[in-house]
Design an enzyme around this catalytic site. Structure first.
Site, PDB file in Angstrom:
ATOM      1  CG  ASP A  34      16.174  52.902  66.375  1.00  0.00           C
ATOM      2  OD1 ASP A  34      16.515  51.550  65.883  1.00  0.00           O
ATOM      3  OD2 ASP A  34      14.924  53.398  66.167  1.00  0.00           O
ATOM      4  CD  GLU A 216      10.784  52.796  62.509  1.00  0.00           C
ATOM      5  OE1 GLU A 216       9.916  52.692  63.305  1.00  0.00           O
ATOM      6  OE2 GLU A 216      11.800  52.055  62.351  1.00  0.00           O
TER       7      GLU A 216
END
Length: 508
Positions: A34, A216
């Site tokens: 990420d 998320e």
């Protein structure tokens, strides 16, 4: 980033060689996932990211760091915030504390403040929980120091993470807003603070729309609709894994309003049952490999630029690359435009400002039930294919990408005029055997505009990113073609299509 050497995969990996991407950021020899802490400061875009400094599989989560002047050429720096025996450093964001609200800098030298998730390890005071912590830099992001008072916000939760923080200006004043998630409850939780240290709960958004996996990496930002400063909406981005429309990981979004306390999604952003109607949800991308997308803070001119991890948790640890593993998407400048009477995201890739080297330009070419060979993909360059096509009487119009010389294996981007579906099919793209879930075909509905299919396709080493209808629709997929498979062609089946304009450009 710029290393294009063909190198055999390492032990335990597929034997097919891989080539490092040119325009897509990769760590030199380690794992990344990420993007974190995206911020523009003193002429540089800072890309922090989840990084394993010791291996090319997930683990030892720390913040890697790279910088760029143009979002295309990246310089990798040493690990910015490292894991230790107390915590792993999970996702978060970075702000420029111009008002020195946290006291880490001075009025003349503002601190960059990272707000990140501490994933506390067994045997520590906060073991089994995730909470939000601070680190700060007073040398423009090159070195970082953890705040002695960490963590600054916890909920006693094992899945409270991924804080995105921004400065809000409204009738109630100016303050920091944190947007984080209770991942397994499919909730976005919002807090406010005057100093980044003490936080007050504001509200919760969700569950809503796609809820089949953990939520998320949220984001929340304003955009004018059609460039009108008097019509501003807020966009809530929520990434989900698993449970995305193409399977596994993906990013959804909502359009609505934020009053400084609560985000309220517009009715036309909501579906009654997201799990049963995934294709009715709003998706950042309809492919398999666009996840954890978040936007940069502090970009000049109020531009909103996003970047994502170009992978999928279904198979991320198995990708046949070495010594690095995983890459970032191209940066995308995003806006809101009216589509069928509703505000929707438009995404345009950030590409080199020079025109590249033209390989082919054609106009007003009629194609009837045949294939037109286009210039082969060139080693050491990225192929940019741009086309305006009138499908006419044809049943399908397709681009074959990175195909075998004998016309066999290829990645195929096709438009079906009966179903109005645009499909990116990588089932015969080359190396798909490294994981059972990799071979796939992704489809999305596309509405022709004045009968025209508009395509912008970026073909890098290892990926295809499709921007259709001026960025109203995107599809992103990884591909690992067999070395030597470089053929590109345009195929029309079932009738006649008119190619109003088509160009192939080599971007170096």
């Amino acid at each position: 980033m710029t290393d294009t050497t063909i190198r055999p995969a390492g032990p335990g990996e597929d034997t097919a060689p891989t080539i490092r991407p040119l325009l897509h950021y990769t760590a030199h020899s380690t794992w990344l996932n990420d993007p974190n802490g995206l911020v523009f400061y003193q002429g540089l875009y800072h890309l922090f990211y989840q990084n394993n400094p010791f291996d090319n599989v997930w683990g030892n989560m720390s913040w890697g760091h790279a910088t760029s002047e143009d979002l295309l050429h990246w310089t990798e720096h040493p690990v910015a915030i490292a894991c230790d025996d107390q915590e792993d450093i999970f996702s978060g964001s970075v702000v420029v504390d111009a008002g020195n609200t946290a006291g880490f800098g001075t009025p003349g030298n503002p601190a960059l403040v990272a707000i990140y998730t501490s994933a506390f390890k067994e045997g520590t005071e906060h073991q089994g929980t995730q909470a939000q912590s601070l680190a700060f830099s007073t040398d423009a992001g090159m070195t970082w120091h953890k705040y002695a008072g960490n963590p600054v916000l916890g909920r006693g939760s094992a899945h409270f993470r991924d804080p995105k923080v921004f400065r809000f200006e409204g009738p109630a004043g100016s303050y920091w807003v944190m947007v984080a998630v209770e991942a397994q409850h499919q909730e976005v939780v919002l807090y406010r603070s005057a100093d980044l240290k003490d936080w007050e709960y504001l509200s919760t958004f969700g569950p809503a729309n796609a809820t089949g996996g953990e939520w998320e990496c949220p984001d929340l930002f304003p955009l004018p609709v059609d460039g009108n400063p008097d019509d501003v909406r807020w966009v809530m981005v929520v990434n989900i894994n698993p449970g995305a429309v193409a399977g596994g990981s993906g990013g959804q979004y909502f359009v609505g309003h934020f009053d400084g306390v609560r985000f309220t999604a517009d009715a036309d952003s909501m579906v009654e049952d997201g799990n049963a109607n995934l294709r009715d949800c709003l998706w950042l991308d309809w492919g398999r490999d666009y996840y954890a997308a978040v936007s940069f803070s502090n970009v000049p001119g109020s531009r909103r630029v996003m970047i994502a991890w170009m992978s999928n948790w279904d198979y991320a640890n198995s990708l046949p690359t070495s010594p690095w593993r995983s890459s970032m998407s191209l940066a995308r400048e995003v806006g809101l435009a009216t589509v069928n009477g509703r505000p929707r995201l438009i995404q345009r890739p950030v590409l080199p400002t020079d025109s590249g080297r033209s390989l082919l330009t054609v106009a007003d070419l009629e194609v009837h039930d045949s294939t037109v060979a286009l210039p082969d993909a060139e080693h050491g360059s990225v192929q940019l294919i741009e086309a305006d096509i009138l499908p006419g009487t044809a049943r399908t119009v397709a681009l074959t990408l990175l195909g075998a010389p004998d016309g066999g294996a290829a990645t195929v981007l096709s438009f079906d005029t009966v179903t109005n579906q645009l499909t990116l099919d990588r089932r015969r793209s080359g190396n798909t055997s490294f994981h059972a879930k990799f071979a796939s075909a992704e489809s999305t509905p596309v509405t022709l505009e004045d009968g025209v299919l508009k395509l912008q396709v970026v073909v890098d080493h290892g990926s295809v990113e499709v921007f259709a209808q001026g960025g109203k629709v995107t599809i992103t997929d990884l591909v690992f073609p067999t070395p030597g498979n470089v053929a590109i062609g345009l195929t029309v089946e079932g009738g006649t299509a008119m190619v109003r304009r088509l160009s192939v450009t080599a971007l170096s």
